[in-house]
Design an enzyme around this catalytic site. Sequence first.
Site, PDB file in Angstrom:
ATOM      1  CD  GLU A 172      -2.490   1.845   0.436  1.00 39.76           C
ATOM      2  OE1 GLU A 172      -3.282   1.108  -0.163  1.00 39.76           O
ATOM      3  OE2 GLU A 172      -2.347   3.050   0.158  1.00 39.76           O
ATOM      4  N   GLY A 184     -22.707   2.328   0.069  1.00 45.87           N
ATOM      5  CA  GLY A 184     -23.779   1.369   0.315  1.00 45.87           C
ATOM      6  C   GLY A 184     -23.552   0.089  -0.464  1.00 45.87           C
ATOM      7  NE  ARG A 196     -18.531  10.503  -1.670  1.00 42.18           N
ATOM      8  CZ  ARG A 196     -17.873   9.357  -1.790  1.00 42.18           C
ATOM      9  NH1 ARG A 196     -16.621   9.331  -2.196  1.00 42.18           N
ATOM     10  NH2 ARG A 196     -18.461   8.217  -1.485  1.00 42.18           N
ATOM     11  CG  ASP A 199     -12.925   1.887  -8.434  1.00 43.11           C
ATOM     12  OD1 ASP A 199     -13.898   1.117  -8.561  1.00 43.11           O
ATOM     13  OD2 ASP A 199     -13.040   3.053  -7.991  1.00 43.11           O
ATOM     14  CB  ALA A 231     -17.576  -0.742  -3.175  1.00 46.33           C
TER      15      ALA A 231
HETATM   16  C1  LIG Z   1     -19.133   9.723  -4.930  1.00 46.26           C
HETATM   17  C2  LIG Z   1     -18.951   8.235  -4.903  1.00 46.26           C
HETATM   18  C3  LIG Z   1     -19.901   7.427  -4.297  1.00 46.26           C
HETATM   19  C4  LIG Z   1     -19.781   6.019  -4.336  1.00 46.26           C
HETATM   20  N1  LIG Z   1     -20.748   5.252  -3.760  1.00 46.26           N
HETATM   21  C5  LIG Z   1     -20.693   3.903  -3.862  1.00 46.26           C
HETATM   22  C6  LIG Z   1     -21.715   3.076  -3.272  1.00 46.26           C
HETATM   23  O1  LIG Z   1     -22.647   3.548  -2.623  1.00 46.26           O
HETATM   24  N2  LIG Z   1     -21.620   1.717  -3.443  1.00 46.26           N
HETATM   25  C7  LIG Z   1     -20.587   1.122  -4.119  1.00 46.26           C
HETATM   26  O2  LIG Z   1     -20.564  -0.114  -4.259  1.00 46.26           O
HETATM   27  N3  LIG Z   1     -19.582   1.893  -4.654  1.00 46.26           N
HETATM   28  C8  LIG Z   1     -19.609   3.246  -4.546  1.00 46.26           C
HETATM   29  N4  LIG Z   1     -18.597   4.014  -5.066  1.00 46.26           N
HETATM   30  C9  LIG Z   1     -17.475   3.341  -5.731  1.00 46.26           C
HETATM   31  C10 LIG Z   1     -16.433   2.838  -4.731  1.00 46.26           C
HETATM   32  O3  LIG Z   1     -16.039   3.900  -3.886  1.00 46.26           O
HETATM   33  C11 LIG Z   1     -15.202   2.276  -5.482  1.00 46.26           C
HETATM   34  O4  LIG Z   1     -15.642   1.362  -6.443  1.00 46.26           O
HETATM   35  C12 LIG Z   1     -14.241   1.568  -4.508  1.00 46.26           C
HETATM   36  O5  LIG Z   1     -13.760   2.460  -3.538  1.00 46.26           O
HETATM   37  C13 LIG Z   1     -13.055   0.970  -5.265  1.00 46.26           C
HETATM   38  O6  LIG Z   1     -12.217   0.290  -4.348  1.00 46.26           O
HETATM   39  P1  LIG Z   1     -10.773  -0.186  -4.787  1.00 46.26           P
HETATM   40  O7  LIG Z   1     -10.205  -0.853  -3.584  1.00 46.26           O
HETATM   41  O8  LIG Z   1     -10.842  -0.936  -6.068  1.00 46.26           O
HETATM   42  O9  LIG Z   1      -9.973   1.171  -5.080  1.00 46.26           O
HETATM   43  P2  LIG Z   1      -9.567   2.312  -4.059  1.00 46.26           P
HETATM   44  O10 LIG Z   1     -10.571   2.435  -2.959  1.00 46.26           O
HETATM   45  O11 LIG Z   1      -9.285   3.515  -4.878  1.00 46.26           O
HETATM   46  O12 LIG Z   1      -8.213   1.788  -3.378  1.00 46.26           O
HETATM   47  C14 LIG Z   1      -6.977   1.799  -4.079  1.00 46.26           C
HETATM   48  C15 LIG Z   1      -5.836   1.658  -3.076  1.00 46.26           C
HETATM   49  O13 LIG Z   1      -4.607   1.522  -3.801  1.00 46.26           O
HETATM   50  C16 LIG Z   1      -3.619   2.368  -3.257  1.00 46.26           C
HETATM   51  N5  LIG Z   1      -2.682   2.687  -4.360  1.00 46.26           N
HETATM   52  C17 LIG Z   1      -2.932   3.473  -5.444  1.00 46.26           C
HETATM   53  N6  LIG Z   1      -1.853   3.495  -6.257  1.00 46.26           N
HETATM   54  C18 LIG Z   1      -0.912   2.700  -5.679  1.00 46.26           C
HETATM   55  C19 LIG Z   1       0.417   2.331  -6.057  1.00 46.26           C
HETATM   56  N7  LIG Z   1       0.985   2.760  -7.193  1.00 46.26           N
HETATM   57  N8  LIG Z   1       1.120   1.507  -5.226  1.00 46.26           N
HETATM   58  C20 LIG Z   1       0.563   1.022  -4.060  1.00 46.26           C
HETATM   59  N9  LIG Z   1      -0.708   1.358  -3.660  1.00 46.26           N
HETATM   60  C21 LIG Z   1      -1.427   2.181  -4.469  1.00 46.26           C
HETATM   61  C22 LIG Z   1      -4.406   3.567  -2.734  1.00 46.26           C
HETATM   62  O14 LIG Z   1      -3.685   4.276  -1.737  1.00 46.26           O
HETATM   63  C23 LIG Z   1      -5.665   2.895  -2.168  1.00 46.26           C
HETATM   64  O15 LIG Z   1      -5.492   2.460  -0.838  1.00 46.26           O
HETATM   65  C24 LIG Z   1     -18.676   5.417  -4.995  1.00 46.26           C
HETATM   66  C25 LIG Z   1     -17.697   6.226  -5.582  1.00 46.26           C
HETATM   67  C26 LIG Z   1     -17.820   7.619  -5.526  1.00 46.26           C
HETATM   68  C27 LIG Z   1     -16.742   8.451  -6.173  1.00 46.26           C
END
Ligand SMILES: Cc1cc2nc3c(=O)[nH]c(=O)nc-3n(C[C@H](O)[C@H](O)[C@H](O)COP(=O)(O)OP(=O)(O)OC[C@H]3O[C@@H](n4cnc5c(N)ncnc54)[C@H](O)[C@@H]3O)c2cc1C
Length: 442
Positions: free
Chosen positions: A38, A51, A212, A325, A338
């Site tokens: 991380e 949610g 937000r 993502d 998510a």
């Molecule tokens: C306004 C808004 C509302 C939302 N509401 C919902 C909802 O109600 N329900 C739902 O299901 N989804 C929702 N989402 C979507 C959801 O937030 C994302 O799909 C989710 O957070 C993605 O998780 P992730 O772990 O794939 O990525 P992230 O949460 O972006 O995590 C990525 C991680 O990788 C780390 N990282 C990045 N680059 C590097 C690197 N080069 N080396 C090492 N570490 C790195 C970062 O520090 C972070 O910890 C919403 C999104 C937004 C913007």
Amino acid sequence: MHDPSQKPFNLAIVGGGISGLILSVGLLKHNIPHTIYESAASFKEIGAGVGLAANFVRTLDLISPALREAFLNVAERPDEKNVHWFDVRVGDLRRADADGFVRKKNGQKFLIGETVIKWPGRPGLQGGVLRAHWLDEMVKLIPDHIPKFGKRLVDVLTSEDGSGDAILHFADGTIARHSAVIGCDGIKSRCREIVLGKEEAKPVFSGKYAYRGLLPMDEAVQIMGEEPPRKAQMFLGYHTHLLTFPIARGTVFNVVAFSSREVWADPQWVVQGSREEMMKDYADFHPTVKAIITAMRKPDVWALFDHQPASTFFKVDPRICLVGDAAHASTPFQGAGAGFGVEDCYILTELLATATKAGDLDKVFQTYDEVRRPRSLKLVSTSRAGGKVYQFEGEGGDDLDEIEQDMVGRMGWIWDHDIRIDLDRGLQSLNAAYPVGHSSVR
Ligand SMILES: Cc1cc2nc3c(=O)[nH]c(=O)nc-3n(C[C@H](O)[C@H](O)[C@H](O)COP(=O)(O)OP(=O)(O)OC[C@H]3O[C@@H](n4cnc5c(N)ncnc54)[C@H](O)[C@@H]3O)c2cc1C
């Protein structure tokens, strides 16, 4: 010495966000050695709400009952038998006639600010959480030796010794060696760039952004009355819409106020917003909406980017697979980003459980790609379209009959999907690709 109960390969998870942590719990279940890298100095989350619909909570349970509990422990849950997704109201005063009415249906007339569409959800345990609370609960499930912090991935190369191993290079100058890399590094993913090339990997501005903010529930009750803030609400308008839902066991009122603009020039995608800017965007809205906005003292502004459709979610040289993502960042208009990360983790960990050596990983990633890519790319495109509908920019414009039609049909393919059928399909295809006698064919 090698522990015979462990798989004889070792994975690197890049990114310890929602997807990275869920994936880690799934790998632990199948005794697959791995490390989380991380970039931040610790696991950390922003103070915003998220949610999960009932099907995603069921998928958490399929990965591990402890993961389901980690979510439900901190969630505000609606009545699980009588779930409505949103009470939909019109918030924009320009949509009302001279007497303040916005809709006539079955002989009944509806005023601006009243519920005009009850958007049903699906029964089952589900709810809303503060992201930070959810992450804290999941961290408890992961042994201390798994995460390494302050490790920002900059590159991945293939080992020159013919093993196919991936050599990870970090910004602090250190390297690490693993059988493969799972990129859970979010929308600006470096892993995605390595898999697809910089141009194809590039996120695209959706034309929408969101303020937000969080309010204490007591304050929301003062503005809206006792019941509405405790249920999910959506206020429609022209090029803007606002939604609210309770989180954190009903103690916090989560507000997301969407707006539109053509370009986003700031290199930062989350910036500090001001109440004045919000008031300008919502100048034509109902007093209730204005009161909510006035109460949001220091909103964050999130530019909403998403991904163009990826031609693949994996690469053989170097060996990388994309999850969450990093694979399919979507706008939030169907509340499932998510949740789709949860689905990715379920499918990938179950497929990985069939691998008996590092050489099987390419087949696993290819199968994961076949199973997950069509469904998750569909989310990205339909979510964008949803944002337009709620802001009177869809084909039906501001016609509430058309909007109701759209809403009723919009979420079924997301919520009613049985993810176990996808897994069965993946396992069949993977088993056919393994040589006869592969020991973990099920
Ligand atoms: C306004 C808004 C509302 C939302 N509401 C919902 C909802 O109600 N329900 C739902 O299901 N989804 C929702 N989402 C979507 C959801 O937030 C994302 O799909 C989710 O957070 C993605 O998780 P992730 O772990 O794939 O990525 P992230 O949460 O972006 O995590 C990525 C991680 O990788 C780390 N990282 C990045 N680059 C590097 C690197 N080069 N080396 C090492 N570490 C790195 C970062 O520090 C972070 O910890 C919403 C999104 C937004 C913007």
